[in-house]
Design a protein around this motif. Sequence first.
Motif, PDB file in Angstrom:
ATOM      1  N   LEU A 154       0.827  -1.207   0.000  1.00 45.97           N
ATOM      2  CA  LEU A 154       0.000   0.000   0.000  1.00 45.97           C
ATOM      3  C   LEU A 154       0.862   1.258   0.000  1.00 45.97           C
ATOM      4  O   LEU A 154       0.561   2.222  -0.711  1.00 45.97           O
ATOM      5  CB  LEU A 154      -0.925  -0.010   1.214  1.00 45.97           C
ATOM      6  CG  LEU A 154      -1.975  -1.127   1.248  1.00 45.97           C
ATOM      7  CD1 LEU A 154      -2.770  -1.057   2.545  1.00 45.97           C
ATOM      8  CD2 LEU A 154      -2.906  -1.022   0.051  1.00 45.97           C
ATOM      9  N   LEU A 155       1.927   1.251   0.794  1.00 46.42           N
ATOM     10  CA  LEU A 155       2.836   2.397   0.819  1.00 46.42           C
ATOM     11  C   LEU A 155       3.492   2.586  -0.538  1.00 46.42           C
ATOM     12  O   LEU A 155       3.627   3.724  -1.022  1.00 46.42           O
ATOM     13  CB  LEU A 155       3.901   2.196   1.897  1.00 46.42           C
ATOM     14  CG  LEU A 155       4.979   3.286   2.003  1.00 46.42           C
ATOM     15  CD1 LEU A 155       4.357   4.642   2.307  1.00 46.42           C
ATOM     16  CD2 LEU A 155       6.015   2.910   3.065  1.00 46.42           C
ATOM     17  N   ALA A 156       3.884   1.479  -1.171  1.00 48.66           N
ATOM     18  CA  ALA A 156       4.511   1.552  -2.494  1.00 48.66           C
ATOM     19  C   ALA A 156       3.553   2.148  -3.520  1.00 48.66           C
ATOM     20  O   ALA A 156       3.946   2.974  -4.356  1.00 48.66           O
ATOM     21  CB  ALA A 156       4.962   0.158  -2.935  1.00 48.66           C
ATOM     22  N   ILE A 157       2.287   1.747  -3.454  1.00 51.98           N
ATOM     23  CA  ILE A 157       1.289   2.256  -4.399  1.00 51.98           C
ATOM     24  C   ILE A 157       1.111   3.769  -4.231  1.00 51.98           C
ATOM     25  O   ILE A 157       1.035   4.511  -5.219  1.00 51.98           O
ATOM     26  CB  ILE A 157      -0.049   1.526  -4.207  1.00 51.98           C
ATOM     27  CG1 ILE A 157       0.069   0.081  -4.714  1.00 51.98           C
ATOM     28  CG2 ILE A 157      -1.181   2.246  -4.944  1.00 51.98           C
ATOM     29  CD1 ILE A 157      -1.153  -0.769  -4.429  1.00 51.98           C
ATOM     30  N   VAL A 158       1.064   4.232  -2.985  1.00 48.42           N
ATOM     31  CA  VAL A 158       0.886   5.664  -2.731  1.00 48.42           C
ATOM     32  C   VAL A 158       2.077   6.466  -3.262  1.00 48.42           C
ATOM     33  O   VAL A 158       1.904   7.472  -3.965  1.00 48.42           O
ATOM     34  CB  VAL A 158       0.692   5.927  -1.219  1.00 48.42           C
ATOM     35  CG1 VAL A 158       0.734   7.422  -0.926  1.00 48.42           C
ATOM     36  CG2 VAL A 158      -0.622   5.330  -0.739  1.00 48.42           C
ATOM     37  N   ILE A 159       3.290   6.019  -2.927  1.00 48.29           N
ATOM     38  CA  ILE A 159       4.486   6.745  -3.391  1.00 48.29           C
ATOM     39  C   ILE A 159       4.578   6.728  -4.903  1.00 48.29           C
ATOM     40  O   ILE A 159       4.904   7.746  -5.535  1.00 48.29           O
ATOM     41  CB  ILE A 159       5.762   6.136  -2.771  1.00 48.29           C
ATOM     42  CG1 ILE A 159       5.739   6.270  -1.251  1.00 48.29           C
ATOM     43  CG2 ILE A 159       7.006   6.840  -3.327  1.00 48.29           C
ATOM     44  CD1 ILE A 159       6.913   5.604  -0.555  1.00 48.29           C
ATOM     45  N   GLN A 160       4.261   5.589  -5.513  1.00 46.05           N
ATOM     46  CA  GLN A 160       4.345   5.507  -6.973  1.00 46.05           C
ATOM     47  C   GLN A 160       3.304   6.395  -7.634  1.00 46.05           C
ATOM     48  O   GLN A 160       3.583   7.043  -8.649  1.00 46.05           O
ATOM     49  CB  GLN A 160       4.181   4.062  -7.445  1.00 46.05           C
ATOM     50  CG  GLN A 160       4.375   3.914  -8.950  1.00 46.05           C
ATOM     51  CD  GLN A 160       4.496   2.472  -9.402  1.00 46.05           C
ATOM     52  OE1 GLN A 160       4.512   1.547  -8.599  1.00 46.05           O
ATOM     53  NE2 GLN A 160       4.571   2.268 -10.705  1.00 46.05           N
ATOM     54  N   ALA A 161       2.107   6.457  -7.070  1.00 49.69           N
ATOM     55  CA  ALA A 161       1.069   7.326  -7.638  1.00 49.69           C
ATOM     56  C   ALA A 161       1.498   8.788  -7.586  1.00 49.69           C
ATOM     57  O   ALA A 161       1.298   9.544  -8.549  1.00 49.69           O
ATOM     58  CB  ALA A 161      -0.251   7.131  -6.891  1.00 49.69           C
ATOM     59  N   VAL A 162       2.096   9.201  -6.470  1.00 52.82           N
ATOM     60  CA  VAL A 162       2.584  10.579  -6.339  1.00 52.82           C
ATOM     61  C   VAL A 162       3.700  10.843  -7.346  1.00 52.82           C
ATOM     62  O   VAL A 162       3.741  11.897  -8.000  1.00 52.82           O
ATOM     63  CB  VAL A 162       3.082  10.835  -4.900  1.00 52.82           C
ATOM     64  CG1 VAL A 162       3.759  12.201  -4.795  1.00 52.82           C
ATOM     65  CG2 VAL A 162       1.914  10.760  -3.914  1.00 52.82           C
ATOM     66  N   LEU A 163       4.615   9.890  -7.471  1.00 52.99           N
ATOM     67  CA  LEU A 163       5.730  10.037  -8.421  1.00 52.99           C
ATOM     68  C   LEU A 163       5.229  10.195  -9.850  1.00 52.99           C
ATOM     69  O   LEU A 163       5.648  11.118 -10.566  1.00 52.99           O
ATOM     70  CB  LEU A 163       6.659   8.819  -8.316  1.00 52.99           C
ATOM     71  CG  LEU A 163       7.765   8.722  -9.378  1.00 52.99           C
ATOM     72  CD1 LEU A 163       8.780   9.842  -9.202  1.00 52.99           C
ATOM     73  CD2 LEU A 163       8.447   7.362  -9.318  1.00 52.99           C
ATOM     74  N   VAL A 244      10.965  11.276  -1.027  1.00 53.11           N
ATOM     75  CA  VAL A 244      11.353  12.678  -1.142  1.00 53.11           C
ATOM     76  C   VAL A 244      11.331  13.127  -2.605  1.00 53.11           C
ATOM     77  O   VAL A 244      10.820  14.216  -2.929  1.00 53.11           O
ATOM     78  CB  VAL A 244      12.749  12.902  -0.523  1.00 53.11           C
ATOM     79  CG1 VAL A 244      13.260  14.300  -0.845  1.00 53.11           C
ATOM     80  CG2 VAL A 244      12.708  12.693   0.984  1.00 53.11           C
ATOM     81  N   MET A 245      11.870  12.291  -3.497  1.00 53.15           N
ATOM     82  CA  MET A 245      11.900  12.650  -4.916  1.00 53.15           C
ATOM     83  C   MET A 245      10.493  12.698  -5.507  1.00 53.15           C
ATOM     84  O   MET A 245      10.194  13.537  -6.356  1.00 53.15           O
ATOM     85  CB  MET A 245      12.782  11.669  -5.683  1.00 53.15           C
ATOM     86  CG  MET A 245      14.254  11.749  -5.329  1.00 53.15           C
ATOM     87  SD  MET A 245      15.289  10.675  -6.358  1.00 53.15           S
ATOM     88  CE  MET A 245      15.165  11.510  -7.949  1.00 53.15           C
ATOM     89  N   ALA A 246       9.621  11.795  -5.055  1.00 57.83           N
ATOM     90  CA  ALA A 246       8.242  11.795  -5.549  1.00 57.83           C
ATOM     91  C   ALA A 246       7.533  13.090  -5.160  1.00 57.83           C
ATOM     92  O   ALA A 246       6.855  13.722  -5.985  1.00 57.83           O
ATOM     93  CB  ALA A 246       7.484  10.590  -4.995  1.00 57.83           C
ATOM     94  N   LEU A 247       7.698  13.511  -3.899  1.00 57.99           N
ATOM     95  CA  LEU A 247       7.071  14.750  -3.445  1.00 57.99           C
ATOM     96  C   LEU A 247       7.677  15.970  -4.146  1.00 57.99           C
ATOM     97  O   LEU A 247       6.962  16.912  -4.497  1.00 57.99           O
ATOM     98  CB  LEU A 247       7.224  14.888  -1.930  1.00 57.99           C
ATOM     99  CG  LEU A 247       6.375  13.933  -1.087  1.00 57.99           C
ATOM    100  CD1 LEU A 247       6.758  14.035   0.380  1.00 57.99           C
ATOM    101  CD2 LEU A 247       4.891  14.229  -1.273  1.00 57.99           C
ATOM    102  N   ALA A 248       8.999  15.935  -4.345  1.00 55.29           N
ATOM    103  CA  ALA A 248       9.658  17.044  -5.026  1.00 55.29           C
ATOM    104  C   ALA A 248       9.175  17.157  -6.462  1.00 55.29           C
ATOM    105  O   ALA A 248       8.887  18.265  -6.951  1.00 55.29           O
ATOM    106  CB  ALA A 248      11.174  16.855  -4.987  1.00 55.29           C
TER     107      ALA A 248
END
Length: 268
Positions: A154-163, A244-248
């Motif tokens: 679930l965490l991976a899906i969230v970070i990947q969606a943001v990226l 961090v890179m995804a949010l940036a």
Amino acid sequence: MTSPALTARAWSPISRYRRSLWLLTTRDLRVRYSTSALGYLWSILDPLVMAGIYWFVFTQVFHRGDGKIGEEPYIVFLLTGLLPWMWFTGSVSDATRAFTSEAKLVRSTTIPRTIWVARQVLSKGIEFVLSIPVLAIFAIATGAVLHWEAIYFLLAIVIQAVLIMGINLIVAPLVVFFRDLERAIKLALRFAFYASPVIYGLQDLPGGLHTLGAFNPLSGIISLYRAAFFPQQLNWFDVLISAVMALALLGIGMLVFRRTIRTVLKEI
């Protein structure tokens, strides 16, 4: 790194117009499979064929039995990298046509134009989720052990969606101004496939390359997916860099999008 306020503004149009987003996404999926005899199966055939090819090459041709690349069972190791990769490359590729494929509708609609980008992330994300049972089947067939780290999916899906959202917010408007960028992105994605730990693990790389590879935002994300079956692949430093890179990239994407969207609407 982007601020929480900017991130909130990035997602606020999506939350307010989530019904429109869902309708556009489901329409895309229906159109994609309405004229296809196999329908949904096409979304999993591509990664399955690729996984089969790489499995054959590295286990049968080059006899990857020494365990120098990846983990066993290797087919499960491959799928935990290939399935997220297909979500990433499919969404970014579609983003190059987010505005040009339906220019008239984009110009005339009143919904925020970020929705047209977000639907690419969501539609490919749905295909990714629907392909997870295939991973489960191969895991059962090969005797792969499922660990409690599967909750990190679930965490991976969230970070990947943001990226992906951040990258697509940059790609979608810039392609309107630089049409050659669409071809350049296809070439970049081919390079990114081999530069990402999809067919190998980041831990398989020597020290210098390992450190460099950690700054690929997909590295930490893929390690989260693989942790379900291969906990030793999880590296929280890599995950932190990816987050961090995804949010940036999301922050940069919102800035680029806001400054270009008016000109984009005049160009299309």
